[in-house]
Motif scaffolding. Structure first.
Motif, PDB file in Angstrom:
ATOM      1  N   PRO A 259      82.436   9.989  73.013  1.00  0.00           N
ATOM      2  CA  PRO A 259      83.605  10.876  72.864  1.00  0.00           C
ATOM      3  C   PRO A 259      83.986  11.688  73.988  1.00  0.00           C
ATOM      4  N   ALA A 260      82.936  12.396  74.595  1.00  0.00           N
ATOM      5  CA  ALA A 260      83.098  13.205  75.511  1.00  0.00           C
ATOM      6  C   ALA A 260      83.982  12.628  76.651  1.00  0.00           C
TER       7      ALA A 260
ATOM      8  N   GLY B 216      89.375  11.321  68.425  1.00  0.00           N
ATOM      9  CA  GLY B 216      89.002  11.140  66.953  1.00  0.00           C
ATOM     10  C   GLY B 216      88.800   9.619  66.532  1.00  0.00           C
ATOM     11  N   LEU B 217      89.756   8.775  67.145  1.00  0.00           N
ATOM     12  CA  LEU B 217      89.670   7.549  66.860  1.00  0.00           C
ATOM     13  C   LEU B 217      88.325   6.988  67.614  1.00  0.00           C
ATOM     14  N   GLY B 218      87.993   7.252  68.493  1.00  0.00           N
ATOM     15  CA  GLY B 218      86.708   6.668  69.239  1.00  0.00           C
ATOM     16  C   GLY B 218      85.605   7.113  68.427  1.00  0.00           C
ATOM     17  N   ILE B 219      85.583   8.560  67.864  1.00  0.00           N
ATOM     18  CA  ILE B 219      84.529   9.040  67.130  1.00  0.00           C
ATOM     19  C   ILE B 219      84.319   8.239  65.846  1.00  0.00           C
ATOM     20  N   LEU B 220      85.440   7.821  65.174  1.00  0.00           N
ATOM     21  CA  LEU B 220      85.552   7.036  63.899  1.00  0.00           C
ATOM     22  C   LEU B 220      85.104   5.725  64.108  1.00  0.00           C
ATOM     23  N   ASN B 221      85.087   5.107  65.316  1.00  0.00           N
ATOM     24  CA  ASN B 221      84.580   3.821  65.738  1.00  0.00           C
ATOM     25  C   ASN B 221      83.139   3.888  65.596  1.00  0.00           C
TER      26      ASN B 221
ATOM     27  N   ARG C 169      78.856  16.623  65.502  1.00  0.00           N
ATOM     28  CA  ARG C 169      79.219  17.905  66.459  1.00  0.00           C
ATOM     29  C   ARG C 169      80.465  17.553  67.236  1.00  0.00           C
ATOM     30  N   ASP C 170      80.746  16.250  67.916  1.00  0.00           N
ATOM     31  CA  ASP C 170      81.815  15.875  68.656  1.00  0.00           C
ATOM     32  C   ASP C 170      82.917  16.163  67.781  1.00  0.00           C
ATOM     33  N   ALA C 171      82.912  15.725  66.531  1.00  0.00           N
ATOM     34  CA  ALA C 171      84.171  15.637  65.659  1.00  0.00           C
ATOM     35  C   ALA C 171      84.441  17.192  65.489  1.00  0.00           C
ATOM     36  N   LEU C 172      83.584  17.657  65.309  1.00  0.00           N
ATOM     37  CA  LEU C 172      83.898  19.402  64.873  1.00  0.00           C
ATOM     38  C   LEU C 172      84.637  19.998  66.024  1.00  0.00           C
ATOM     39  N   VAL C 173      84.087  19.640  67.438  1.00  0.00           N
ATOM     40  CA  VAL C 173      84.839  20.319  68.660  1.00  0.00           C
ATOM     41  C   VAL C 173      86.211  19.623  68.870  1.00  0.00           C
TER      42      VAL C 173
END
Ligand SMILES: Cc1cc2nc3c(=O)[nH]c(=O)nc-3n(C[C@H](O)[C@H](O)[C@H](O)COP(=O)(O)OP(=O)(O)OC[C@H]3O[C@@H](n4cnc5c(N)ncnc54)[C@H](O)[C@@H]3O)c2cc1C
Length: 380
Positions: A81-82, A248-253, A352-356
């Motif tokens: 996600p970064a 966010g969509l990438g994280i959910l995948n 952690r990625d999602a929180l940021v």
């Protein structure tokens, strides 16, 4: 209404997915440790049209549009996600130039940004508060044929790995007193400051930009004097919010893949835990978040491509999807039991990625404020 992607977009998804799976994982440990964007990938990203995905072809871009941009960012974000975090801000810079720039500015700045010579930046946030853009304290004053900029921008994505910065500062008083400038990193008085040591999205560099009597040629004013607020808010609204929705969509995948992998591999009572109803509910909730997120994000991209006002759609997508990513990552951690907090399992990084991602590009509270105004106006 057609929910089927075009052949071109399906091919794009597949190509980016393969690229991401091959090129990003070998670099991820270093990204996580150093907090640095993998600049060695820049040329490859440019060659695939990713850097110039929304830049018109006449300025060296791929000209694929906003939905294609979301598809690209989603596929990169599924792996790391970064990557979409950094690239979405780069796209914001290209969007601002293409939307508000003069012909000369587009010709000068867009081709190198599409071709991977460097990344771009849109630097709005200041220590005085990201939510209150009107409280901007950085200033610009005209002296002869140059503007002299003074001030400091913080939390800026790509700050240390970019060379083209879109910077709104105060050139007068009030809402019409803001003007935006294209600042090159080598202009006299332009500097980078502190690098933020973030808990998530670590591979996207975040830091300060500092202007100390920074000399900016008059012709680098973008969008006209007094229109800095429109440049900033227009770029955040039509490009930043869909971009963060894609992160966010990438994280959910990635979250659903990790949740299902663990639930089907981990056995308790002689069976995979995916047989337990509580785990099935978690998986359904994560799956629902992903499916709804995809609809929201793609709709925003499609509306932008079809010149349909997308303020509400993009704001809803950003706010809802980033919060969904955070709550789904949390549920996936529950599925992992105590393994969820071990560094060797990617789910803790995704949390952690999602929180940021939630405050980046504008907090959930501000998005809700914008949406409440839209809803009241629409249904009053
Ligand atoms: C990873 C990352 C990348 C970023 N990249 C960039 C970038 O490239 N360029 C850039 O310009 N900025 C960037 N930002 C900055 C980001 O946009 C701001 O941090 C964000 O807008 C919030 O600003 P703040 O942190 O100053 O919080 P504040 O504005 O100080 O807000 C603090 C709290 O008050 C709440 N609040 C504020 N106003 C209201 C209100 N009216 N009603 C209700 N609640 C309110 C907020 O929601 C929040 O909970 C980035 C941030 C992150 C985390």
């Amino acid at each position: 209404m057609d929910f089927k992607l075009t052949e071109r977009d399906e091919m794009l998804q597949k190509t980016i997915r393969e690229f991401a799976e091959k090129e990003i994982p070998p670099r991820m440990d270093t990204m996580e440790e150093t907090g640095e964007f993998p600049m060695d990938l820049l040329k490859g990203l440019a060659d695939m049209g990713i850097l110039g995905v929304i830049t018109p072809r006449e300025y060296g871009g791929a000209g694929l549009g906003h939905l294609a941009r979301i598809l690209v960012l989603e596929q990169l974000g599924r792996v790391c996600p970064a990557m979409p975090m950094a690239l979405q801000v780069h796209h914001m810079c290209t969007y601002a130039l293409n939307t508000f720039g003069s012909e000369e500015q587009k010709k000068k700045y867009l081709p190198p940004l599409a071709q991977g010579e460097a990344l771009g930046v849109v630097a709005v946030t200041e220590p005085s508060g990201g939510s209150d853009v009107a409280a901007t304290k950085s200033t610009g004053r005209l002296e002869g044929d140059k503007y002299i900029l003074n001030g400091r921008k913080c939390f800026i994505t790509n700050a240390h790995v970019s060379n083209t910065w879109i910077v709104p500062v105060m050139t007068g008083e009030g809402r019409k007193g803001m003007s935006a400038f294209i600042v090159e990193k080598d202009f006299p008085g332009a500097k980078t400051g502190h690098i933020e040591d973030k808990v998530g999205l670590r591979g996207a560099n975040t830091g300060e930009l500092v202007f100390q009597d920074c000399e900016v040629p008059k012709e680098n004013l973008i969008g006209g004097e007094g229109n800095g607020m429109a440049v900033a808010l227009g770029t955040i609204g039509s490009c930043g919010r869909p971009g963060m929705a894609s992160v966010g969509l990438g994280i959910l995948n990635a979250v659903i893949e990790e949740a299902v992998k663990f639930a089907t591999e981990r056995e308790l009572y002689g069976k995979p835990i995916s047989n337990l109803q509580a785990i099935q509910w978690y998986i359904t909730e994560i799956y629902s978040d992903l499916e709804i997120a995809r609809l929201l994000a793609y709709r925003a991209g499609w509306m932008l491509d079809n010149n349909i006002p997308a303020d509400a759609a993009a704001t809803l997508a950003k706010q809802w999807i980033c919060e969904a990513a955070a709550r789904s990552a949390r549920k996936a951690i529950e599925i992992h039991g105590s393994y969820g907090i071990l560094k060797e399992y990617p789910i803790q990084r995704l949390m952690r990625d999602a929180l940021v991602a939630v405050p980046a590009g504008g907090t959930a509270e501000i998005a809700k404020l914008v949406l409440s105004r839209i809803a009241i106006k629409q249904y009053q």
